[in-house]
Design a protein around this motif. Structure first.
Motif, PDB file in Angstrom:
ATOM      1  N   ALA A  33       0.776  -1.136  -0.294  1.00  0.00           N
ATOM      2  CA  ALA A  33       0.038   0.185  -0.041  1.00  0.00           C
ATOM      3  C   ALA A  33       1.016   0.858   0.326  1.00  0.00           C
ATOM      4  O   ALA A  33       0.441   2.338  -1.096  1.00  0.00           O
ATOM      5  CB  ALA A  33      -0.876  -0.002   1.130  1.00  0.00           C
ATOM      6  N   SER A  34       2.343   1.270   0.833  1.00  0.00           N
ATOM      7  CA  SER A  34       3.185   2.112   0.560  1.00  0.00           C
ATOM      8  C   SER A  34       3.342   2.403  -0.693  1.00  0.00           C
ATOM      9  O   SER A  34       4.017   4.089  -1.014  1.00  0.00           O
ATOM     10  CB  SER A  34       3.371   2.609   1.964  1.00  0.00           C
ATOM     11  OG  SER A  34       4.207   1.592   1.677  1.00  0.00           O
ATOM     12  N   VAL A  35       4.029   1.501  -0.979  1.00  0.00           N
ATOM     13  CA  VAL A  35       4.909   1.444  -2.251  1.00  0.00           C
ATOM     14  C   VAL A  35       3.711   2.769  -3.442  1.00  0.00           C
ATOM     15  O   VAL A  35       4.154   3.053  -4.336  1.00  0.00           O
ATOM     16  CB  VAL A  35       5.045   0.624  -2.250  1.00  0.00           C
ATOM     17  CG1 VAL A  35       5.723   0.565  -4.080  1.00  0.00           C
ATOM     18  CG2 VAL A  35       6.805   0.144  -1.921  1.00  0.00           C
ATOM     19  N   LEU A  36       2.059   1.825  -3.586  1.00  0.00           N
ATOM     20  CA  LEU A  36       1.190   2.279  -4.356  1.00  0.00           C
ATOM     21  C   LEU A  36       0.942   3.597  -4.535  1.00  0.00           C
ATOM     22  O   LEU A  36       1.161   4.681  -4.740  1.00  0.00           O
ATOM     23  CB  LEU A  36       0.340   1.428  -4.020  1.00  0.00           C
ATOM     24  CG  LEU A  36       0.528  -0.157  -4.517  1.00  0.00           C
ATOM     25  CD1 LEU A  36      -1.002  -1.367  -4.336  1.00  0.00           C
ATOM     26  CD2 LEU A  36       0.467   0.220  -6.409  1.00  0.00           C
ATOM     27  N   TYR A  37       1.445   3.862  -2.878  1.00  0.00           N
ATOM     28  CA  TYR A  37       0.657   5.534  -2.781  1.00  0.00           C
ATOM     29  C   TYR A  37       2.074   6.381  -3.136  1.00  0.00           C
ATOM     30  O   TYR A  37       1.167   7.553  -4.215  1.00  0.00           O
ATOM     31  CB  TYR A  37       0.314   5.745  -0.842  1.00  0.00           C
ATOM     32  CG  TYR A  37      -0.356   6.660  -1.069  1.00  0.00           C
ATOM     33  CD1 TYR A  37       0.364   8.000  -0.824  1.00  0.00           C
ATOM     34  CD2 TYR A  37      -1.446   7.036  -0.460  1.00  0.00           C
ATOM     35  CE1 TYR A  37      -0.661   9.317  -0.395  1.00  0.00           C
ATOM     36  CE2 TYR A  37      -2.278   7.733   0.113  1.00  0.00           C
ATOM     37  CZ  TYR A  37      -1.805   9.352   0.279  1.00  0.00           C
ATOM     38  OH  TYR A  37      -2.350  10.091   0.540  1.00  0.00           O
ATOM     39  N   ILE A  38       3.179   5.900  -2.679  1.00  0.00           N
ATOM     40  CA  ILE A  38       3.775   6.767  -3.483  1.00  0.00           C
ATOM     41  C   ILE A  38       4.369   6.953  -4.509  1.00  0.00           C
ATOM     42  O   ILE A  38       4.444   8.035  -5.418  1.00  0.00           O
ATOM     43  CB  ILE A  38       5.893   6.002  -2.700  1.00  0.00           C
ATOM     44  CG1 ILE A  38       5.773   6.178  -0.882  1.00  0.00           C
ATOM     45  CG2 ILE A  38       6.770   6.894  -3.838  1.00  0.00           C
ATOM     46  CD1 ILE A  38       6.899   5.415  -0.525  1.00  0.00           C
ATOM     47  N   THR A  39       3.776   6.385  -5.137  1.00  0.00           N
ATOM     48  CA  THR A  39       3.727   5.628  -6.796  1.00  0.00           C
ATOM     49  C   THR A  39       3.233   6.542  -7.704  1.00  0.00           C
ATOM     50  O   THR A  39       3.147   7.559  -9.026  1.00  0.00           O
ATOM     51  CB  THR A  39       3.518   4.179  -7.645  1.00  0.00           C
ATOM     52  OG1 THR A  39       4.453   3.668  -7.261  1.00  0.00           O
ATOM     53  CG2 THR A  39       3.406   3.883  -8.660  1.00  0.00           C
ATOM     54  N   PHE A  40       1.875   6.779  -6.751  1.00  0.00           N
ATOM     55  CA  PHE A  40       0.749   7.702  -7.391  1.00  0.00           C
ATOM     56  C   PHE A  40       0.701   9.225  -7.133  1.00  0.00           C
ATOM     57  O   PHE A  40       1.319  10.197  -7.597  1.00  0.00           O
ATOM     58  CB  PHE A  40      -0.879   7.436  -6.573  1.00  0.00           C
ATOM     59  CG  PHE A  40      -0.723   5.958  -7.709  1.00  0.00           C
ATOM     60  CD1 PHE A  40      -1.059   6.151  -9.202  1.00  0.00           C
ATOM     61  CD2 PHE A  40      -1.084   4.829  -7.312  1.00  0.00           C
ATOM     62  CE1 PHE A  40      -1.538   4.650 -10.346  1.00  0.00           C
ATOM     63  CE2 PHE A  40      -1.578   3.867  -7.989  1.00  0.00           C
ATOM     64  CZ  PHE A  40      -2.325   3.676  -9.417  1.00  0.00           C
ATOM     65  N   ASP A  41       2.271   9.568  -6.483  1.00  0.00           N
ATOM     66  CA  ASP A  41       2.162  11.033  -5.091  1.00  0.00           C
ATOM     67  C   ASP A  41       3.034  11.018  -4.659  1.00  0.00           C
ATOM     68  O   ASP A  41       3.437  10.878  -3.496  1.00  0.00           O
ATOM     69  CB  ASP A  41       1.266  11.447  -4.212  1.00  0.00           C
ATOM     70  CG  ASP A  41       0.846  12.453  -4.019  1.00  0.00           C
ATOM     71  OD1 ASP A  41       1.973  13.661  -4.489  1.00  0.00           O
ATOM     72  OD2 ASP A  41       0.157  13.355  -3.101  1.00  0.00           O
ATOM     73  N   PRO A  42       4.318  10.948  -5.593  1.00  0.00           N
ATOM     74  CA  PRO A  42       5.646  11.014  -5.354  1.00  0.00           C
ATOM     75  C   PRO A  42       6.209  12.369  -5.291  1.00  0.00           C
ATOM     76  O   PRO A  42       7.230  12.809  -5.238  1.00  0.00           O
ATOM     77  CB  PRO A  42       6.863  10.373  -6.780  1.00  0.00           C
ATOM     78  CG  PRO A  42       5.785  11.029  -7.651  1.00  0.00           C
ATOM     79  CD  PRO A  42       4.411  11.091  -7.514  1.00  0.00           C
ATOM     80  N   ARG A  43       5.441  12.357  -4.042  1.00  0.00           N
ATOM     81  CA  ARG A  43       6.350  14.242  -3.679  1.00  0.00           C
ATOM     82  C   ARG A  43       6.595  13.472  -1.969  1.00  0.00           C
ATOM     83  O   ARG A  43       5.811  14.097  -0.558  1.00  0.00           O
ATOM     84  CB  ARG A  43       4.783  14.906  -3.531  1.00  0.00           C
ATOM     85  CG  ARG A  43       4.914  15.481  -5.186  1.00  0.00           C
ATOM     86  CD  ARG A  43       3.608  16.808  -4.703  1.00  0.00           C
ATOM     87  NE  ARG A  43       2.003  15.798  -4.564  1.00  0.00           N
ATOM     88  CZ  ARG A  43       1.205  16.303  -4.008  1.00  0.00           C
ATOM     89  NH1 ARG A  43       1.057  18.334  -3.924  1.00  0.00           N
ATOM     90  NH2 ARG A  43       0.218  16.048  -3.568  1.00  0.00           N
ATOM     91  N   PRO A  44       7.276  14.378  -1.667  1.00  0.00           N
ATOM     92  CA  PRO A  44       8.388  13.396  -0.169  1.00  0.00           C
ATOM     93  C   PRO A  44       7.863  14.702   0.323  1.00  0.00           C
ATOM     94  O   PRO A  44       7.649  13.839   1.720  1.00  0.00           O
ATOM     95  CB  PRO A  44      10.110  13.708  -0.919  1.00  0.00           C
ATOM     96  CG  PRO A  44      10.033  13.404  -2.147  1.00  0.00           C
ATOM     97  CD  PRO A  44       8.957  13.826  -3.059  1.00  0.00           C
ATOM     98  N   VAL A  45       8.175  15.746  -0.437  1.00  0.00           N
ATOM     99  CA  VAL A  45       7.671  16.852   1.576  1.00  0.00           C
ATOM    100  C   VAL A  45       6.093  16.498   1.880  1.00  0.00           C
ATOM    101  O   VAL A  45       6.090  16.752   3.020  1.00  0.00           O
ATOM    102  CB  VAL A  45       8.290  18.264   1.340  1.00  0.00           C
ATOM    103  CG1 VAL A  45       8.055  18.995   2.629  1.00  0.00           C
ATOM    104  CG2 VAL A  45       9.843  17.841   1.318  1.00  0.00           C
ATOM    105  N   PHE A  46       5.182  17.047   0.778  1.00  0.00           N
ATOM    106  CA  PHE A  46       3.759  16.324   1.036  1.00  0.00           C
ATOM    107  C   PHE A  46       3.611  15.008   1.874  1.00  0.00           C
ATOM    108  O   PHE A  46       3.251  15.365   2.662  1.00  0.00           O
ATOM    109  CB  PHE A  46       3.228  16.900  -0.420  1.00  0.00           C
ATOM    110  CG  PHE A  46       1.415  16.588   0.090  1.00  0.00           C
ATOM    111  CD1 PHE A  46       1.232  17.735   0.112  1.00  0.00           C
ATOM    112  CD2 PHE A  46       1.395  15.655  -1.221  1.00  0.00           C
ATOM    113  CE1 PHE A  46      -0.180  17.381   0.737  1.00  0.00           C
ATOM    114  CE2 PHE A  46       0.252  15.526  -0.509  1.00  0.00           C
ATOM    115  CZ  PHE A  46      -1.001  16.298   0.283  1.00  0.00           C
TER     116      PHE A  46
END
Length: 499
Positions: A414-427
């Motif tokens: 779930a976390s990797v998928l979330y990062i894939t669709f919204d790869p904005r580190p600070v946000f």
């Protein structure tokens, strides 16, 4: 160490348990849950959120630090106090509430955190690798690939149970981060005139998410107090080691999460032998020193990062995939390019240790909730190496160990998928931090409530003092008030306190 201290403590009789040494040189060897809690916190909050606050708003948000550390203190201490007083986890106390609704609340919010919260922790570590390899090796590898690799590595290490060397290396590198940050601050300290911002309450325009991030993840999320309670119980020292003997001899009642009242969690320490009482007292003192040491170090490092960013980066939005390069600019500008590599190694250790600990901590909480909610899971409880070797626990899908494993895999995917669709580190870091803040008051309340309800008032050692009760209640009210302020300021667009 004396022969008595070094002898094995495998028997059930507390009279045979060695008293832990309280000599300063021996304390660090006894430390555990408190330092783990600190290492869980020194990551995204210090390396990303603190520099973001300093870079965007200079010194204006320094007030968040004493608020977070002072008013969240008793939320964490109550977890250590409860486990040391009863030998049980706080989640077992949660099981005594009507309809067990606190367990459902914790489990649902933890499953949300496993996805969104872990995405924030994982992307921070991935951002360090992204900057390092793209800047020096020119590898155009997407950020989400680094996140996936770090996640798979973490889960593999945890499930194999071979992470001691990784843990020691991470602690050493995190120590490098602390020392290098202090050294850079000494090179160019913040003006003394700016220190007044530690006591000036203001909410600059556009700062609500950073404030919520600070209050959510400094020193770490209040939900980690439940993890610390589980870690403290698993450490098998102090009351958690003595309690089985007390139950076997009838000194303390056996607790059943499906039939027992909260009072069955209590232990009457007056009935313990002097040796057993001293054994429990020492481990409680060690636990408090363990936690307080981490708390102070964490506060100092957070303040240093805000002040460094205010001096070297302000004004800067601190955003984008190469955010670690911008934050590393603090070290290159102040000392030189060679210092940047030291920061990168320390930042990788800090952010990775945070993500790593959460891959164990949150699944551990979900498993603990299930063992107090479902009888089959309660019968097949335990995630220790011995429990993992049991064929029935591995074969039965809803054993605590299998729930722990399934939650870990869910968190990874779930976390990797979330990062894939919204790869904005600070946000993502700020959203994850804010989520931790908004779930904090409920957990804070129950930690305080069950300490006061379960621990006997006559127990002078474990029962919270008058000051702890009053200040803990005040802290809870302040956190609830800050939640309300941020909701009014963000959701209802009502400008408050300088916004």
């Amino acid at each position: 160490m004396s022969d008595r201290e070094s002898k094995a403590d495998d028997g059930l009789n507390p009279e045979d348990f060695a008293l832990p040494s309280l000599r300063p040189r021996d304390l660090l060897a006894h430390f555990g849950p408190g330092l783990i809690l600190m290492m869980t916190g020194i990551g995204t909050s210090h390396v990303v959120t603190a520099p973001t606050a300093g870079g965007r708003f200079a010194h204006a948000l320094l007030w968040c630090l004493p608020v977070a550390y002072i008013f969240k203190y008793y939320g964490f201490e109550m977890a250590f106090r409860f486990t040391n007083a009863t030998g049980k986890s706080l989640l077992e106390a949660y099981a005594t509430a009507r309809w067990k609704w606190p367990l459902w609340y914790v489990m649902i919010t933890t499953l949300i955190q496993c996805a969104i919260g872990q995405a924030g922790r994982l992307i921070a570590a991935a951002a360090v690798l992204y900057y390092l390899f793209s800047e020096y090796l020119g590898l155009a590898v997407p950020l989400e690939v680094y996140a996936a690799l770090l996640g798979v590595l973490s889960v593999g290490i945890i499930l194999r149970g071979s992470y001691k060397a990784i843990e020691n290396t991470t602690k050493a590198l995190a120590g490098v981060l602390v020392l290098s940050s202090v050294a850079v601050y000494i090179v160019q300290p913040a003006p003394l005139a700016e220190m007044g911002h530690f006591f000036l309450f203001e909410i600059p325009d556009g700062s609500w998410l950073v404030i919520a991030g600070f209050l959510g993840l400094l020193p770490t999320g209040i939900d980690v107090s439940l993890q610390a309670s589980e870690w403290g119980k698993a450490k098998r020292a102090g009351m958690s080691k003595v309690r089985p003997h007390l139950e076997a001899t009838g000194v303390a009642p056996r607790f059943d999460p499906f039939t027992s009242p909260a009072s069955d969690l209590a232990v009457d320490t007056a009935r313990l032998s002097p040796h057993a009482r001293e054994y429990c007292r020492r481990w409680f003192r060690i636990g408090l020193w363990d936690f307080r040491t981490g708390h102070v170090v964490s506060f100092a490092l957070a303040a240093i990062f805000v002040l460094l960013a205010a001096v070297w980066l302000h004004p800067s939005p601190i955003e984008g995939r190469a955010v670690m390069g911008e934050i590393a600019g603090i070290f290159t500008l102040s000392v030189g390019p060679w210092m940047m590599m030291i920061f990168i190694l320390g930042a990788l250790a800090a952010t990775y240790s945070t993500a790593f600990n959460y891959f164990d901590g949150w699944p551990r909480i979900v498993g603990a909730c299930c063992r107090n909610l479902f009888r089959t899971t309660a019968r097949l409880r335990g995630i220790s190496p011995e429990d993992r070797a049991d064929p029935e626990r591995r074969r039965t899908w809803n054993s605590e160990y299998n729930i722990y494993r399934m939650t870990m895999f869910y968190s990874l995917i779930a976390s990797v998928l979330y990062i894939t669709f919204d790869p904005r580190p600070v946000f993502l870091v700020l959203v994850a931090s804010a989520l931790a803040f908004f779930v904090a008051p409920v957990i804070y309340f129950f930690n305080l409530y069950f300490c006061l309800k379960v621990i006997p008032k006559e127990d002078e050692l474990f029962y919270p003092s008058w000051f702890a009760r009053c200040f803990g209640g005040l802290s809870l009210l302040i956190f609830m008030g800050l939640c309300g302020i941020l909701i009014f300021a963000r959701v209802f667009r009502i400008p408050l306190f300088g916004a």
